[in-house]
Design a protein around this motif. Structure first.
Motif, PDB file in Angstrom:
ATOM      1  N   UNK A  67       0.789  -1.223   0.000  1.00 46.78           N
ATOM      2  CA  UNK A  67       0.000   0.000   0.000  1.00 46.78           C
ATOM      3  C   UNK A  67       0.819   1.270   0.000  1.00 46.78           C
ATOM      4  N   UNK A  68       2.148   1.189   0.162  1.00 45.57           N
ATOM      5  CA  UNK A  68       2.988   2.385   0.102  1.00 45.57           C
ATOM      6  C   UNK A  68       3.280   2.756  -1.341  1.00 45.57           C
ATOM      7  N   UNK A  69       3.689   4.017  -1.548  1.00 46.37           N
ATOM      8  CA  UNK A  69       3.945   4.504  -2.902  1.00 46.37           C
ATOM      9  C   UNK A  69       5.287   5.232  -2.971  1.00 46.37           C
ATOM     10  N   UNK A  70       5.857   5.259  -4.171  1.00 39.53           N
ATOM     11  CA  UNK A  70       7.043   6.062  -4.479  1.00 39.53           C
ATOM     12  C   UNK A  70       6.699   6.920  -5.688  1.00 39.53           C
ATOM     13  N   UNK A  71       7.235   8.149  -5.765  1.00 45.45           N
ATOM     14  CA  UNK A  71       6.893   9.093  -6.831  1.00 45.45           C
ATOM     15  C   UNK A  71       8.165   9.570  -7.527  1.00 45.45           C
ATOM     16  N   UNK A  72       8.134   9.639  -8.851  1.00 48.51           N
ATOM     17  CA  UNK A  72       9.227  10.194  -9.644  1.00 48.51           C
ATOM     18  C   UNK A  72       8.652  11.174 -10.653  1.00 48.51           C
ATOM     19  N   UNK A  73       9.352  12.284 -10.888  1.00 46.92           N
ATOM     20  CA  UNK A  73       8.921  13.308 -11.846  1.00 46.92           C
ATOM     21  C   UNK A  73       9.916  13.370 -12.999  1.00 46.92           C
ATOM     22  N   UNK A  74       9.392  13.358 -14.231  1.00 45.94           N
ATOM     23  CA  UNK A  74      10.240  13.322 -15.424  1.00 45.94           C
ATOM     24  C   UNK A  74       9.819  14.434 -16.377  1.00 45.94           C
ATOM     25  N   UNK A  75      10.675  15.432 -16.647  1.00 44.17           N
ATOM     26  CA  UNK A  75      10.361  16.447 -17.652  1.00 44.17           C
ATOM     27  C   UNK A  75      10.582  15.902 -19.056  1.00 44.17           C
ATOM     28  N   UNK A  76       9.702  16.278 -19.981  1.00 44.15           N
ATOM     29  CA  UNK A  76       9.801  15.848 -21.369  1.00 44.15           C
ATOM     30  C   UNK A  76       9.675  17.052 -22.283  1.00 44.15           C
ATOM     31  N   UNK A  77      10.614  17.211 -23.195  1.00 43.05           N
ATOM     32  CA  UNK A  77      10.512  18.269 -24.188  1.00 43.05           C
ATOM     33  C   UNK A  77       9.394  18.002 -25.174  1.00 43.05           C
ATOM     34  N   UNK A  78       9.194  18.915 -26.106  1.00 41.09           N
ATOM     35  CA  UNK A  78       8.074  18.808 -27.041  1.00 41.09           C
ATOM     36  C   UNK A  78       8.159  17.624 -27.978  1.00 41.09           C
ATOM     37  N   UNK A  79       9.346  17.130 -28.259  1.00 38.85           N
ATOM     38  CA  UNK A  79       9.534  15.926 -29.062  1.00 38.85           C
ATOM     39  C   UNK A  79      10.706  15.168 -28.421  1.00 38.85           C
ATOM     40  N   UNK A  80      10.382  14.399 -27.369  1.00 35.55           N
ATOM     41  CA  UNK A  80      11.440  13.768 -26.587  1.00 35.55           C
ATOM     42  C   UNK A  80      10.996  12.412 -26.070  1.00 35.55           C
ATOM     43  N   UNK A  81      11.981  11.503 -25.991  1.00 35.55           N
ATOM     44  CA  UNK A  81      11.762  10.164 -25.469  1.00 35.55           C
ATOM     45  C   UNK A  81      12.693   9.947 -24.286  1.00 35.55           C
ATOM     46  N   UNK A  82      12.170   9.439 -23.150  1.00 33.24           N
ATOM     47  CA  UNK A  82      12.957   9.193 -21.945  1.00 33.24           C
ATOM     48  C   UNK A  82      12.669   7.780 -21.432  1.00 33.24           C
ATOM     49  N   UNK A  83      13.670   7.212 -20.744  1.00 32.25           N
ATOM     50  CA  UNK A  83      13.523   5.906 -20.116  1.00 32.25           C
ATOM     51  C   UNK A  83      13.613   6.057 -18.604  1.00 32.25           C
ATOM     52  N   UNK A  84      12.685   5.422 -17.880  1.00 29.78           N
ATOM     53  CA  UNK A  84      12.697   5.391 -16.416  1.00 29.78           C
ATOM     54  C   UNK A  84      13.022   3.969 -15.980  1.00 29.78           C
ATOM     55  N   UNK A  85      14.021   3.820 -15.106  1.00 24.48           N
ATOM     56  CA  UNK A  85      14.416   2.524 -14.557  1.00 24.48           C
ATOM     57  C   UNK A  85      13.982   2.487 -13.087  1.00 24.48           C
ATOM     58  N   UNK A  86      12.839   1.870 -12.759  1.00 32.23           N
ATOM     59  CA  UNK A  86      12.345   1.892 -11.375  1.00 32.23           C
ATOM     60  C   UNK A  86      13.346   1.354 -10.353  1.00 32.23           C
ATOM     61  N   UNK A  87      14.141   0.347 -10.708  1.00 30.88           N
ATOM     62  CA  UNK A  87      15.066  -0.256  -9.759  1.00 30.88           C
ATOM     63  C   UNK A  87      16.120   0.731  -9.260  1.00 30.88           C
ATOM     64  N   UNK A  88      16.338   1.820 -10.020  1.00 29.90           N
ATOM     65  CA  UNK A  88      17.314   2.822  -9.612  1.00 29.90           C
ATOM     66  C   UNK A  88      16.744   3.830  -8.623  1.00 29.90           C
ATOM     67  N   UNK A  89      15.436   3.741  -8.332  1.00 29.21           N
ATOM     68  CA  UNK A  89      14.784   4.691  -7.434  1.00 29.21           C
ATOM     69  C   UNK A  89      14.729   4.134  -6.015  1.00 29.21           C
TER      70      UNK A  89
END
Length: 449
Positions: free
Chosen positions: A51-73
């Protein structure tokens, strides 16, 4: 398909992923692709079983692709989790899971639009050593009461009920739920008193490897009288299946049109009994389908809404299978599609990406493929001819040498005077322990328009 279209309500955009895991065996990555031209901020909320949560915020440019690796958080190094992705602009979201450092297995899924009180799963089997799991995400502040109607090839459905705690995910190991489900092909009709997210994972040990082969797919939000698929291949390497769930009390009459690369088609008809699950092994449906790439459309001719998914297994005959992938079809075509995930790598994994395009219309035309690279290098585009009622395969490493060694998002669109009704998917494969195509995934694109 409304579950993968860009839908924005009240100025907020959300996507949901019920499956996710990190630790010794599993690795998870989430691809975010902003194809709108307007900068966005994505907030990812990871919900754990306690029931606990973790939060991450990721900025994205107007034409941009990003990868999030949860294990690194922090807090996500070794846990199962579900994910909610919220953004102030529409973005494409894909999740890929691999297992073991050698990546001998993998599966993927696109983000789901919203929690609902009813979901369908056409694919599923506990036969031949497969383990079948349903993953339920409850993002509500109170417990959800969930009912699963298990649909079998024959006989009455089996119904079971479950309670899912608030802000958590819940696993149903179908093999252990009932003697009728211990060795069965099965579809599911899932209902809940609160909106939830449902996914399905299916694995089998092979070659001494735990979960050596398997696939995963999101629940389907609604039955339909029309389904479209871009991916598909038969022959000595791939085995192609379509799984149909009929959750109604009426018999369904179905016409399937198989679309080959040269524009020729094969039409077959099927009858699916009420409240049942039906299996089509395409390799054996027609001599013209024994060894070919193929896209497929399904049309219910008597108006009974059904659910259709596709599964592909390889390599060789079923006794030699080492991996598979799966996805539900689209219920609508579109002129422009986005795919968040894509990668081409060298040793040791030699990952490659294939973009599959089905033109379901009666006119030939052209499609443009644009790759947007995560490393910030300039996007590149190529155009391809596609016949009417045909299926196009774009092997990224061959057509886009600029993509080698890079991650990317993709935009696939109809161009020219004739706007084509398209369906777009992507498939990815990698080598593991010296074996080509040891692991693979497939996912339906997000329809932009």
């Amino acid at each position: 398909n409304e579950d993968v279209s860009f839908v924005v309500q009240s100025g907020a955009f959300s996507r949901y992923l019920a499956e996710g895991s990190t630790g010794v065996l599993f690795d998870t990555q989430i691809a975010l692709f902003n194809a709108t031209g307007t900068p966005a901020t994505a907030t990812l909320t990871f919900q754990k079983p306690d029931g606990t949560t973790q939060v991450a915020t990721v900025p994205l440019g107007g034409l941009e692709r990003r990868t999030v690796i949860p294990e690194s958080l922090p807090g996500l190094e070794n846990t199962a989790f579900s994910t909610v992705v919220a953004s102030d602009q529409p973005i494409a979201v894909d999740r890929t899971m691999t297992w073991d450092d050698s990546r001998y297995g993998s599966h993927a899924e696109t983000g789901i639009v919203q929690p609902l009180t009813r979901w369908f799963l056409a694919e599923g089997a506990t036969t031949a050593g497969f383990d079948l799991f349903y993953l339920v995400q409850n993002a509500n502040s109170t417990s959800a009461n969930v009912q699963v109607r298990y649909l079998l090839p024959s006989g009455a459905p089996l119904t079971k009920t479950y309670t899912v705690a608030p802000n958590s995910r819940y696993n149903i190991w179908v093999n252990l739920e009932d003697a009728l489900l211990a060795d069965a092909e099965v579809s599911a009709d899932v209902t809940s008193d609160l909106p939830i997210i449902v996914e399905r994972a299916m694995y089998r040990d092979v070659g001494g490897q735990y979960f050596g082969m398997g696939h995963e797919g999101a629940g389907v939000p609604q039955a339909s009288t029309q389904w479209y698929f871009a991916e598909g291949a038969t022959g000595s390497f791939f085995d192609l299946f379509f799984l149909i769930a009929n959750p109604t009390n009426d018999l369904a009459q179905i016409e399937a049109t198989y679309l080959k690369p040269d524009g020729s088609t094969v039409v077959k008809t099927y009858t699916v009994s009420p409240n049942s699950r039906y299996n089509i092994w395409v390799d054996f449906e027609d001599p013209a389908l024994t060894n070919t790439p193929v896209g497929t459309t399904f049309r219910v001719t008597n108006g009974v809404a059904v659910v259709v998914e596709r599964a592909m297994w390889w390599a060789g005959d079923y006794t030699q299978w080492m991996e598979g992938h799966n996805t539900a079809g689209a219920t609508r075509t579109g002129e422009k599609w986005a795919l968040a995930e894509g990668e081409v790598t060298g040793a040791p994994f030699f990952t490659d990406t294939f973009l599959l395009v089905a033109n379901t219309g009666s006119a030939a035309g052209r499609v443009r493929v644009t790759l947007v690279f995560e490393d910030g290098t300039a996007p590149v585009s190529r155009e391809f001819d596609i016949a009417s009622s045909a299926r196009l395969n774009v092997m990224v490493s061959a057509e886009f040498p600029e993509a080698i060694g890079k991650r990317f998002g993709s935009v696939v669109e109809s161009v020219g005077p004739t706007r084509l009704p398209l369906v777009v998917e992507r498939a990815m494969y990698n080598r593991s322990n010296g074996i080509d195509f040891a692991a693979g995934t497939a996912a339906l694109g997000a329809r932009l328009r």
